[in-house]
Design an enzyme around this catalytic site. Structure first.
Site, PDB file in Angstrom:
ATOM      1  N   ARG A 183       0.850  -1.184   0.000  1.00  0.00           N
ATOM      2  CA  ARG A 183       0.000   0.000   0.000  1.00  0.00           C
ATOM      3  C   ARG A 183       0.888   1.238   0.000  1.00  0.00           C
ATOM      4  NH1 ARG A 183      -2.164  -3.542   3.861  1.00  0.00           N
ATOM      5  NH2 ARG A 183      -4.297  -4.272   3.426  1.00  0.00           N
TER       6      ARG A 183
ATOM      7  N   LYS B 183      -1.445  -3.257   8.169  1.00  0.00           N
ATOM      8  CA  LYS B 183      -2.565  -2.757   8.956  1.00  0.00           C
ATOM      9  C   LYS B 183      -2.586  -3.439  10.318  1.00  0.00           C
ATOM     10  CE  LYS B 183      -5.908  -1.245   5.483  1.00  0.00           C
ATOM     11  NZ  LYS B 183      -7.280  -1.416   4.975  1.00  0.00           N
TER      12      LYS B 183
ATOM     13  N   ARG C 162      -1.082  -2.490  -6.572  1.00  0.00           N
ATOM     14  CA  ARG C 162      -1.323  -3.569  -5.603  1.00  0.00           C
ATOM     15  C   ARG C 162      -2.184  -4.661  -6.236  1.00  0.00           C
ATOM     16  NH1 ARG C 162      -1.300  -4.733  -0.134  1.00  0.00           N
ATOM     17  NH2 ARG C 162      -3.218  -5.527   0.800  1.00  0.00           N
TER      18      ARG C 162
ATOM     19  N   TYR D  82     -10.102 -11.699  -6.169  1.00  0.00           N
ATOM     20  CA  TYR D  82      -9.156 -11.914  -7.265  1.00  0.00           C
ATOM     21  C   TYR D  82      -9.394 -13.238  -7.974  1.00  0.00           C
ATOM     22  CZ  TYR D  82      -6.645  -7.987  -5.250  1.00  0.00           C
ATOM     23  OH  TYR D  82      -6.313  -6.737  -4.777  1.00  0.00           O
TER      24      TYR D  82
ATOM     25  N   HIS E 197      -3.417  -9.787   3.784  1.00  0.00           N
ATOM     26  CA  HIS E 197      -4.816  -9.767   4.204  1.00  0.00           C
ATOM     27  C   HIS E 197      -4.999 -10.652   5.435  1.00  0.00           C
ATOM     28  CE1 HIS E 197      -6.394  -8.579  -0.055  1.00  0.00           C
ATOM     29  NE2 HIS E 197      -6.063  -7.535   0.676  1.00  0.00           N
TER      30      HIS E 197
END
Length: 416
Positions: free
Chosen positions: A269, A293, A364, A396, A387
């Protein structure tokens, strides 16, 4: 064209604010040629605010955007206003004159002469406790918490009959849905969904902490279902065009090529890339440590082409940088690039390549879809992207139609 700016300062930014700005520019080591230009734009903003009866306390992002949009219509050389506003915005934010600037693009625009009303002390205290619960119990990131706080501030404040307490007994499904409808006016479906999610989170917290006795989330409105679009990736030709737009003989070009290579190969990111430090690279092991994250620290392999791009950049990286950030500005002040700075690199190089504005997140998507196209599975794509939930990566799967067709049962061979 020469910019015509007020020779002397007047208005709400004159005096102490201008003195603070001058000292801040010196501390941040801005180039001597830029300092008088930034001060000139500040004088222009102050005079414009004075003409429109805008006090310093009413300074908002909308005020700055209105100034940028209108000042140049009457003042020659307005291009300088746009190019010198970023450092002024950063100064105003860091000194507390302009809170919440990073959320500007996500907020509902308010008229310049109608700043957001302040909320009560009790509402502010409740929002702080909700934020702590989200962070400690739900592991929600700081950015998401800030957005949710803005969206729910008026609702929580409306439950406050006095300045020292919240009356949660007045909160019912009708109140929640009325708030959602009012707050979502004029926003996209995606933004409306986030507001609904914020409302649900608030009420789950209220139930968990005994503020309400019944679960009200079942009656909260749901946003209209929309068709989820496939992730948009760049083709190999487009990636090459993007890299070719980075001039190999300029310091900025070498840096931008390294940034773009890192984004499209490792799927980082913009914020993760901006936070990388020199110490995050383990050259002997060929690994890169990334704060994702949460925050969660991810360890990713360092491909040969990414390593070469980084080595080329580090050979020309300014030695007088203010910090140990991997990617820094090439003009004073030499400090770490922000998340917006990383995004701007991709955007500007995309425009230079004739592709229009390219968002950093498309790189990304490109990294994830390259994993699938290369024979990898969703678990590998999930590990690359960092993730937490496999559900975030499942979108995806729909892009690899050839592989998906092998999973279908031909008509006529359905087991009976």
């Amino acid at each position: 064209m020469k910019t015509v700016m007020p020779a002397t300062a007047r208005g709400p930014l004159a005096g102490a604010v201008m003195e603070q700005l001058s000292a801040w520019l010196a501390t941040e080591r801005y180039a001597r040629s830029m300092v008088p230009q930034i001060l000139g734009v500040t004088r222009g903003l102050s005079a414009w605010m004075d003409d429109h009866d805008i006090a310093l306390q009413a300074l908002t992002v909308a005020v700055l955007e209105s100034f940028e949009a209108t000042y140049g219509r009457t003042v020659p050389g307005h291009t300088l206003v746009a190019t010198r506003m970023p450092p002024l915005r950063r100064f105003l934010t860091e000194t507390g004159y302009l809170p919440g600037i990073e959320l500007a693009r996500r907020q509902v625009r308010r008229p310049v002469n109608k700043p957001a009303p302040p909320i009560s002390t009790a509402a502010d205290r409740e929002l702080d406790q909700w934020a702590r619960w989200q962070r400690e119990v739900g592991g929600i990131g700081a950015g998401c918490i800030r957005h949710r706080r803005i969206w729910m501030a008026e609702l929580v404040d409306s439950l406050c009959p006095t300045d020292d307490r919240i009356d949660w007994s007045t909160c019912d499904v009708a109140t929640l849905n009325t708030s959602i409808v009012a707050r979502s006016a004029g926003l996209s479906s995606a933004s409306c969904t986030l507001i609904v999610d914020a409302t649900r989170s608030l009420m789950r917290w209220a139930l968990a902490t005994g503020r309400v006795t019944h679960d009200l989330t079942g009656g909260i409105l749901r946003t209209r279902a929309t068709r989820v679009t496939l992730p948009r990736a760049l083709s190999p030709t487009q990636v090459e065009a993007l890299l070719a737009a980075c001039h190999p003989k300029s310091v900025a070009g070498v840096r931008d090529r390294a940034v773009i290579t890192l984004l499209w190969r490792l799927g980082l990111r913009a914020g993760e890339t901006a936070h990388l430090c020199l110490d995050d690279i383990d050259w002997s092991a060929g690994r890169l440590s990334v704060v994702g994250k949460g925050p969660r620290r991810l360890t990713l392999p360092l491909p040969v082409d990414v390593g070469r791009a980084l080595v080329t950049w580090l050979a020309v990286r300014p030695t007088n940088a203010c910090d140990r950030a991997l990617f820094v500005r090439v003009r004073p002040p030499i400090r770490a690039l922000s998340s917006a700075g990383i995004s701007d690199i991709v955007k500007h190089r995309g425009e230079a390549a004739g592709m229009g504005a390219v968002h950093a997140h498309r790189l990304r998507h490109t990294a994830a879809m390259n994993v699938i196209a290369g024979g990898g599975n969703l678990i590998e794509a999930q590990e690359l992207l960092g993730h937490r939930s496999a559900a975030s990566t499942q979108t995806y799967a729909r892009t690899d139609l050839t592989s998906l067709r092998t999973l279908t049962v031909p008509f006529g061979q359905v087991p009976r």
